[in-house]
Design a protein around this motif. Structure first.
Motif, PDB file in Angstrom:
ATOM      1  N   ILE A 171       0.846  -1.203   0.000  1.00 40.20           N
ATOM      2  CA  ILE A 171       0.000   0.000   0.000  1.00 40.20           C
ATOM      3  C   ILE A 171       0.880   1.252   0.000  1.00 40.20           C
ATOM      4  CG2 ILE A 171      -2.099  -1.090   0.892  1.00 40.20           C
ATOM      5  CD1 ILE A 171      -1.534  -0.115   3.622  1.00 40.20           C
ATOM      6  N   GLY A 172       2.057   1.127   0.586  1.00 40.77           N
ATOM      7  CA  GLY A 172       3.020   2.234   0.493  1.00 40.77           C
ATOM      8  C   GLY A 172       3.489   2.442  -0.941  1.00 40.77           C
ATOM      9  N   MET A 173       3.707   1.331  -1.657  1.00 38.23           N
ATOM     10  CA  MET A 173       4.138   1.444  -3.054  1.00 38.23           C
ATOM     11  C   MET A 173       3.009   2.004  -3.928  1.00 38.23           C
ATOM     12  SD  MET A 173       7.209   0.780  -2.856  1.00 38.23           S
ATOM     13  CE  MET A 173       7.631   1.081  -4.556  1.00 38.23           C
ATOM     14  N   ASP A 174       1.770   1.668  -3.602  1.00 39.99           N
ATOM     15  CA  ASP A 174       0.611   2.226  -4.313  1.00 39.99           C
ATOM     16  C   ASP A 174       0.658   3.752  -4.216  1.00 39.99           C
ATOM     17  OD1 ASP A 174      -1.866   2.930  -5.325  1.00 39.99           O
ATOM     18  OD2 ASP A 174      -3.031   1.893  -3.784  1.00 39.99           O
ATOM     19  N   LEU A 175       0.811   4.249  -2.985  1.00 38.73           N
ATOM     20  CA  LEU A 175       0.896   5.692  -2.770  1.00 38.73           C
ATOM     21  C   LEU A 175       2.118   6.270  -3.493  1.00 38.73           C
ATOM     22  CD1 LEU A 175      -0.117   8.220  -1.270  1.00 38.73           C
ATOM     23  CD2 LEU A 175       1.252   7.503   0.687  1.00 38.73           C
ATOM     24  N   PHE A 176       3.238   5.571  -3.383  1.00 40.85           N
ATOM     25  CA  PHE A 176       4.484   6.059  -3.972  1.00 40.85           C
ATOM     26  C   PHE A 176       4.368   6.188  -5.498  1.00 40.85           C
ATOM     27  CE2 PHE A 176       8.689   5.236  -5.864  1.00 40.85           C
ATOM     28  CZ  PHE A 176       9.434   6.234  -5.264  1.00 40.85           C
ATOM     29  N   TRP A 177       3.930   5.120  -6.151  1.00 44.69           N
ATOM     30  CA  TRP A 177       3.927   5.134  -7.626  1.00 44.69           C
ATOM     31  C   TRP A 177       2.901   6.104  -8.192  1.00 44.69           C
ATOM     32  CZ3 TRP A 177       8.191   4.023  -9.550  1.00 44.69           C
ATOM     33  CH2 TRP A 177       8.929   2.892  -9.193  1.00 44.69           C
ATOM     34  N   THR A 178       1.692   6.144  -7.596  1.00 41.87           N
ATOM     35  CA  THR A 178       0.681   7.052  -8.142  1.00 41.87           C
ATOM     36  C   THR A 178       1.106   8.505  -7.925  1.00 41.87           C
ATOM     37  OG1 THR A 178      -0.641   6.777  -6.132  1.00 41.87           O
ATOM     38  CG2 THR A 178      -1.288   5.461  -8.029  1.00 41.87           C
ATOM     39  N   THR A 179       1.743   8.782  -6.778  1.00 46.36           N
ATOM     40  CA  THR A 179       2.226  10.139  -6.522  1.00 46.36           C
ATOM     41  C   THR A 179       3.372  10.483  -7.487  1.00 46.36           C
ATOM     42  OG1 THR A 179       1.644   9.880  -4.198  1.00 46.36           O
ATOM     43  CG2 THR A 179       3.132  11.692  -4.741  1.00 46.36           C
ATOM     44  N   MET A 180       4.313   9.562  -7.640  1.00 47.45           N
ATOM     45  CA  MET A 180       5.461   9.816  -8.511  1.00 47.45           C
ATOM     46  C   MET A 180       5.021  10.001  -9.967  1.00 47.45           C
ATOM     47  SD  MET A 180       7.956  10.208  -6.654  1.00 47.45           S
ATOM     48  CE  MET A 180       9.664   9.794  -6.635  1.00 47.45           C
ATOM     49  N   LEU A 181       4.011   9.206 -10.406  1.00 50.91           N
ATOM     50  CA  LEU A 181       3.541   9.355 -11.788  1.00 50.91           C
ATOM     51  C   LEU A 181       2.846  10.694 -11.978  1.00 50.91           C
ATOM     52  CD1 LEU A 181       2.101   6.176 -13.489  1.00 50.91           C
ATOM     53  CD2 LEU A 181       4.136   7.506 -14.016  1.00 50.91           C
ATOM     54  N   GLY A 182       2.142  11.166 -10.938  1.00 50.39           N
ATOM     55  CA  GLY A 182       1.533  12.491 -11.008  1.00 50.39           C
ATOM     56  C   GLY A 182       2.600  13.555 -11.229  1.00 50.39           C
ATOM     57  N   TRP A 183       3.716  13.373 -10.551  1.00 52.14           N
ATOM     58  CA  TRP A 183       4.842  14.312 -10.697  1.00 52.14           C
ATOM     59  C   TRP A 183       5.424  14.240 -12.119  1.00 52.14           C
ATOM     60  CZ3 TRP A 183      10.308  12.705 -10.427  1.00 52.14           C
ATOM     61  CH2 TRP A 183      11.189  13.794 -10.418  1.00 52.14           C
ATOM     62  N   THR A 248      -3.511  19.449 -20.364  1.00 50.07           N
ATOM     63  CA  THR A 248      -2.703  18.321 -20.856  1.00 50.07           C
ATOM     64  C   THR A 248      -2.836  18.202 -22.368  1.00 50.07           C
ATOM     65  OG1 THR A 248      -3.102  17.150 -18.768  1.00 50.07           O
ATOM     66  CG2 THR A 248      -2.315  15.826 -20.631  1.00 50.07           C
ATOM     67  N   GLU A 249      -4.099  18.247 -22.855  1.00 50.72           N
ATOM     68  CA  GLU A 249      -4.367  18.119 -24.299  1.00 50.72           C
ATOM     69  C   GLU A 249      -3.693  19.256 -25.065  1.00 50.72           C
ATOM     70  OE1 GLU A 249      -8.712  15.847 -24.022  1.00 50.72           O
ATOM     71  OE2 GLU A 249      -8.617  18.041 -24.049  1.00 50.72           O
ATOM     72  N   ALA A 256      -3.743   9.750 -20.557  1.00 51.90           N
ATOM     73  CA  ALA A 256      -4.260   8.557 -19.852  1.00 51.90           C
ATOM     74  C   ALA A 256      -4.462   8.820 -18.351  1.00 51.90           C
ATOM     75  CB  ALA A 256      -3.311   7.373 -20.049  1.00 51.90           C
ATOM     76  N   LEU A 257      -3.507   9.503 -17.740  1.00 53.47           N
ATOM     77  CA  LEU A 257      -3.568   9.685 -16.282  1.00 53.47           C
ATOM     78  C   LEU A 257      -4.717  10.617 -15.864  1.00 53.47           C
ATOM     79  CD1 LEU A 257      -2.114   8.598 -13.796  1.00 53.47           C
ATOM     80  CD2 LEU A 257      -0.478  10.462 -14.010  1.00 53.47           C
ATOM     81  N   PRO A 258      -4.807  11.853 -16.395  1.00 52.15           N
ATOM     82  CA  PRO A 258      -5.940  12.697 -15.975  1.00 52.15           C
ATOM     83  C   PRO A 258      -7.293  12.120 -16.385  1.00 52.15           C
ATOM     84  CG  PRO A 258      -4.664  13.788 -17.709  1.00 52.15           C
ATOM     85  CD  PRO A 258      -3.855  12.596 -17.249  1.00 52.15           C
ATOM     86  N   LYS A 259      -7.327  11.367 -17.504  1.00 51.53           N
ATOM     87  CA  LYS A 259      -8.607  10.749 -17.895  1.00 51.53           C
ATOM     88  C   LYS A 259      -9.040   9.703 -16.869  1.00 51.53           C
ATOM     89  CE  LYS A 259      -8.996  11.406 -22.861  1.00 51.53           C
ATOM     90  NZ  LYS A 259      -8.446  10.957 -24.151  1.00 51.53           N
TER      91      LYS A 259
END
Ligand code: NDP
Length: 290
Positions: A171-183, A248-249, A256-259
């Motif tokens: 669950i820590g990695m879930d938070l980590f990856w989604t946050t990092m991809l947002g960045w 983004t567009e 893909a991410l904001p959609k």
């Protein structure tokens, strides 16, 4: 010699850092790795390279596993299972909670005791007490091993269920990856507009650094099952993420991410949460439960 002993199986970047930390503390370190060459530097520093997996398992002291995943672990240990009775395994290989529980049963079936770990640091953090590793499994085994474990990182014992360390890690990695991809996504929009990552860095740090305040504000409400729209409304969130999507567009960046985010927000509205907080998406995500 009286020096405490430990065996490290798996000499990727992580296992090498771990073996190095034990050498620094004066441990008698035995090593095994599929590609033997990765042990050279550690052997030069005083570690012993075992000639076989069986030899590594019975060298004495707990056996620390640091492998890519549990498939690699079974590939290595199944042929050496006859050497497992009486051994103590500290499994710092990442995998799913289900696989951690199954592995603990597998080791118990071969007469070995097992502790699951989830390491929360890159190799550079190994040997520092400020970072920590999640552990789960028998409490008495954790207590017995604590001095050995603390050579690597600080410890956080999560409970007797062998899957817990893996669960907290995932669950820590879930938070980590989604946050990092947002960045990374924000950086792509910035770049399309001529803004280098370095220029955005102070703003990225400031906004993510302040996120713990949001966690603290919303956490008691979420635990109480309350999602009032007194400070934010999901309908406002829809408008906000639509602006992100359009930006983004316009930048010609992948959408893909904001959609995906917008799709979740809209589902919340369909479920009747327009006037609730965006945290009501907690209910949308977890699905109905009785
Ligand atoms: P690597 O994937 O680089 O290597 C781990 C070891 O697994 C290697 O020694 C490799 O042997 C061995 N291995 C892989 N497949 C097999 C196989 N089929 N048979 C035998 N041996 C195999 O991992 P890391 O060292 O980076 O990480 C180890 C663990 O720590 C992983 O579970 C990872 O998720 C976790 N972790 C890693 C972090 C990091 O920043 N690196 C951070 C936090 C956790 P060989 O050398 O022969 O290829």
């Amino acid at each position: 010699t009286g020096a405490p002993a430990v065996t490290v199986v798996g000499l990727g970047p992580m296992g090498r850092a771990m073996a190095g930390a034990y050498l620094d503390k004066g441990y008698a370190v035995t090593l095994w790795n599929r590609s033997a060459g990765k042990a050279d530097e550690l052997v030069a520093r005083g570690a012993t390279l075992a000639a076989s997996v069986d030899e590594a398992l019975v060298a004495g002291g707990p056996v620390v596993l640091s492998l890519t995943d549990y498939d690699a672990m079974y590939a290595i240990l199944e042929p050496a299972a006859a050497s497992l009775p009486g051994r103590v395994i500290v499994n710092l290989t990442s995998d799913t909670p289900e696989r951690a529980r199954a592995a603990a049963d597998w080791f118990a079936g071969h007469g070995a005791r097992h502790l699951t770990g989830g390491v929360n640091t890159p190799p550079s953090g190994i040997g520092t007490p400020e970072v920590f590793t999640f552990y789960s499994g028998p409490r008495d085994l954790f207590d017995e091993l604590t001095p050995t474990l603390e050579v690597l990182t600080g410890t956080d014992y999560r409970g007797v269920d062998q899957g817990l360390a893996a669960l907290y890690y995932q669950i820590g990695m879930d938070l980590f990856w989604t946050t990092m991809l947002g960045w990374v996504h924000a950086l792509a929009i910035a770049d399309a507009n001529g803004i280098p990552a370095a220029e955005f860095l102070p703003y990225a740090s400031r906004s993510t650094g302040g996120m713990s305040q949001f966690f603290e504000f919303y956490t008691p409400r979420i635990d109480a099952g309350e999602f009032p729209g007194d400070v934010d409304r999901l309908a406002m969130g829809v408008a906000s993420i639509e602006h992100v999507l359009h930006t983004t567009e316009a930048a010609g960046v992948d959408t893909a991410l904001p959609k995906a985010v917008l799709e979740l927000f809209r589902r919340g509205v369909v479920d009747g949460h327009a006037d609730d907080s965006f945290t009501s998406l907690f209910e949308v995500m977890r699905g109905s439960r009785t």
